[in-house]
Design a protein around this motif. Structure first.
Motif, PDB file in Angstrom:
ATOM      1  N   ALA A  40       3.656   5.956  -9.487  1.00  6.92           N
ATOM      2  CA  ALA A  40       3.443   4.557  -9.679  1.00  6.92           C
ATOM      3  C   ALA A  40       2.439   4.036  -8.568  1.00  6.92           C
ATOM      4  CB  ALA A  40       4.574   3.880  -9.343  1.00  6.92           C
ATOM      5  N   PHE A  41       2.560   4.625  -7.379  1.00  8.77           N
ATOM      6  CA  PHE A  41       1.622   4.272  -6.303  1.00  8.77           C
ATOM      7  C   PHE A  41       0.163   4.651  -6.664  1.00  8.77           C
ATOM      8  CE2 PHE A  41      -0.471   5.061  -2.151  1.00  8.77           C
ATOM      9  CZ  PHE A  41      -0.385   4.028  -1.530  1.00  8.77           C
ATOM     10  N   VAL A  46      -5.515   2.671  -8.514  1.00  9.04           N
ATOM     11  CA  VAL A  46      -6.597   2.659  -9.644  1.00  9.04           C
ATOM     12  C   VAL A  46      -6.590   1.197 -10.328  1.00  9.04           C
ATOM     13  CG1 VAL A  46      -6.825   3.317 -12.069  1.00  9.04           C
ATOM     14  CG2 VAL A  46      -6.016   5.085 -10.468  1.00  9.04           C
ATOM     15  N   ALA A  47      -5.506   0.364 -10.515  1.00  9.77           N
ATOM     16  CA  ALA A  47      -5.638  -0.960 -11.306  1.00  9.77           C
ATOM     17  C   ALA A  47      -6.310  -1.927 -10.013  1.00  9.77           C
ATOM     18  CB  ALA A  47      -4.078  -1.481 -11.147  1.00  9.77           C
ATOM     19  N   TRP A  48      -6.034  -1.595  -8.841  1.00  7.42           N
ATOM     20  CA  TRP A  48      -6.603  -2.423  -7.569  1.00  7.42           C
ATOM     21  C   TRP A  48      -8.326  -1.996  -7.532  1.00  7.42           C
ATOM     22  CZ3 TRP A  48      -9.408  -0.689  -3.370  1.00  7.42           C
ATOM     23  CH2 TRP A  48      -9.872  -1.730  -2.428  1.00  7.42           C
ATOM     24  N   VAL A  51      -9.815  -3.722 -10.665  1.00 12.55           N
ATOM     25  CA  VAL A  51     -10.011  -5.291 -10.413  1.00 12.55           C
ATOM     26  C   VAL A  51     -11.003  -5.573  -9.680  1.00 12.55           C
ATOM     27  CG1 VAL A  51      -8.759  -7.292  -9.926  1.00 12.55           C
ATOM     28  CG2 VAL A  51      -7.608  -5.780 -11.311  1.00 12.55           C
ATOM     29  N   ALA A  52     -11.325  -4.802  -8.595  1.00 13.46           N
ATOM     30  CA  ALA A  52     -11.979  -5.220  -7.227  1.00 13.46           C
ATOM     31  C   ALA A  52     -13.507  -4.677  -7.650  1.00 13.46           C
ATOM     32  CB  ALA A  52     -11.511  -4.247  -6.089  1.00 13.46           C
ATOM     33  N   TYR A  53     -13.694  -3.729  -8.293  1.00  6.39           N
ATOM     34  CA  TYR A  53     -15.027  -3.212  -8.287  1.00  6.39           C
ATOM     35  C   TYR A  53     -15.346  -3.184 -10.215  1.00  6.39           C
ATOM     36  CZ  TYR A  53     -14.694  -1.290  -3.815  1.00  6.39           C
ATOM     37  OH  TYR A  53     -14.465  -1.276  -2.801  1.00  6.39           O
ATOM     38  N   GLY A  54     -14.603  -3.416 -11.041  1.00  4.51           N
ATOM     39  CA  GLY A  54     -14.888  -3.427 -12.289  1.00  4.51           C
ATOM     40  C   GLY A  54     -14.926  -1.801 -12.766  1.00  4.51           C
ATOM     41  N   ASN A  55     -14.794  -1.670 -14.324  1.00  2.00           N
ATOM     42  CA  ASN A  55     -14.852  -0.680 -14.577  1.00  2.00           C
ATOM     43  C   ASN A  55     -15.671   0.254 -14.403  1.00  2.00           C
ATOM     44  OD1 ASN A  55     -16.112  -1.846 -16.396  1.00  2.00           O
ATOM     45  ND2 ASN A  55     -15.277  -1.354 -18.277  1.00  2.00           N
TER      46      ASN A  55
END
Length: 321
Positions: A40-41, A46-48, A51-55
């Motif tokens: 989960a961590f 990965v989700a951060w 969101v921060a850099y774009g895919n």
């Protein structure tokens, strides 16, 4: 009826037996929780990043992006800009920039220097862009006169950017749009000579040489060969094309090598001469990608051993390669 202590002891032992299977259940839940927590961590990290850099940017930052074909058009005030040098500097500093030259319609294809070869394409990701259109009377090395506004010439200082996608299909119509005053084209030796010929032989001043105006002998007899479309007259464009096809010292193999070397040198200086002092100092050279230093023979270019590499020195080094 009374129970004996021995009987009570047996009852207590028997009553505690059903509780024993619960222990393995708690143990299994603990193991599942212990394995799921790191997973989960990792998902949160990965989700951060997403969101921060774009895919696409995220993957570009983690791995070296591929070289992808990239084609487009340069416009200034909405009009295609021909014969302009396009240079790019990837935002990711470890990558080599790309370069290209626009054709008559303002279209270009990007290429990237890789060791001793020029490869079609540019690295996927965000690039800063510089655009320079030179006067045709100037060579591409030394101190050429530029026509494009100063603010667009150096990719490190220009506000122009492009994004090269990993999908080649999305890189077919890259648009680079400039706004500003474009210096007029200076007269070339060929265009000056065309004006002189028309001034001498165009007797009716209609802007072309009619059949009766073309000399049949003497120094001007060769003008008849300029009639490319065979209509019996020679217009300004036919005269200009004819003169460009004539052997000139500027089209000798040695001079063409100089122009090619000058194009590479111009690309390197635009991308790496950060303080724009006209030379490459040791700090700027050390920041170059290793393959650029190797391809341009930077380490051998400082002929006078003054610690910096000048345009003329680098041009000579590239020509000798």
């Amino acid at each position: 009826m009374t129970s004996s202590p021995h009987t009570d002891s047996n009852l207590q032992t028997t009553s505690s037996d059903p509780a024993t299977p619960a222990k393995p259940t708690h143990f299994r839940l603990f193991n599942v929780f212990k394995c799921a927590l790191p997973l989960a961590f990792l998902v949160l990290i990965v989700a951060w990043l997403w969101v921060a850099y774009g895919n696409e940017q995220m993957f570009d930052d983690l791995f070296e992006p591929p070289l992808v074909e990239a084609h487009g058009i340069v416009l200034i005030n909405g009009t295609p800009l021909s014969h302009a040098e396009v240079t790019t500097v990837p935002v990711r500093k470890s990558l080599t920039g790309a370069f290209g030259m626009t054709d008559e319609k303002g279209r270009f294809s990007l290429r990237t220097l890789s060791r001793t070869k020029s490869l079609l394409g540019a690295y996927a990701g965000l690039h800063k862009v510089g655009v320079v259109a030179y006067q045709p009377t100037q060579q591409a090395f030394g101190s050429p006169t530029a026509r494009t506004p100063m603010k667009f010439r150096n990719p490190n200082q220009s506000s122009l950017t492009i994004t090269v996608s990993r999908n080649p299909e999305q890189n077919q119509e890259i648009r680079i749009e400039l706004r500003g005053e474009l210096a007029p084209v200076s007269a070339t030796p060929e265009s000056t000579r065309v004006s002189e010929v028309l001034g001498e032989f165009d007797l009716n001043k209609n802007g072309k040489l009619d059949a009766h105006e073309i000399p049949q002998d003497g120094p001007g007899a060769h003008l008849a060969k300029a009639d490319a479309n065979g209509d019996g007259s020679v217009d300004r464009i036919e005269l200009l094309n004819s003169m460009r096809q004539q052997p000139q010292s500027t089209t000798s193999p040695n001079n063409m090598m100089q122009v090619g070397a000058g194009f590479i040198v111009g690309h390197i200086f635009n991308a790496h001469d950060h303080n724009e002092d006209g030379v490459l100092d040791q700090e700027e050279i050390e920041k170059m990608p290793a393959e650029t230093r190797e391809h341009a023979r930077i380490t051998e270019a400082d002929l006078n051993n003054d610690g910096v590499v000048e345009r003329e020195e680098l041009t000579a080094a590239v020509q000798d390669d």
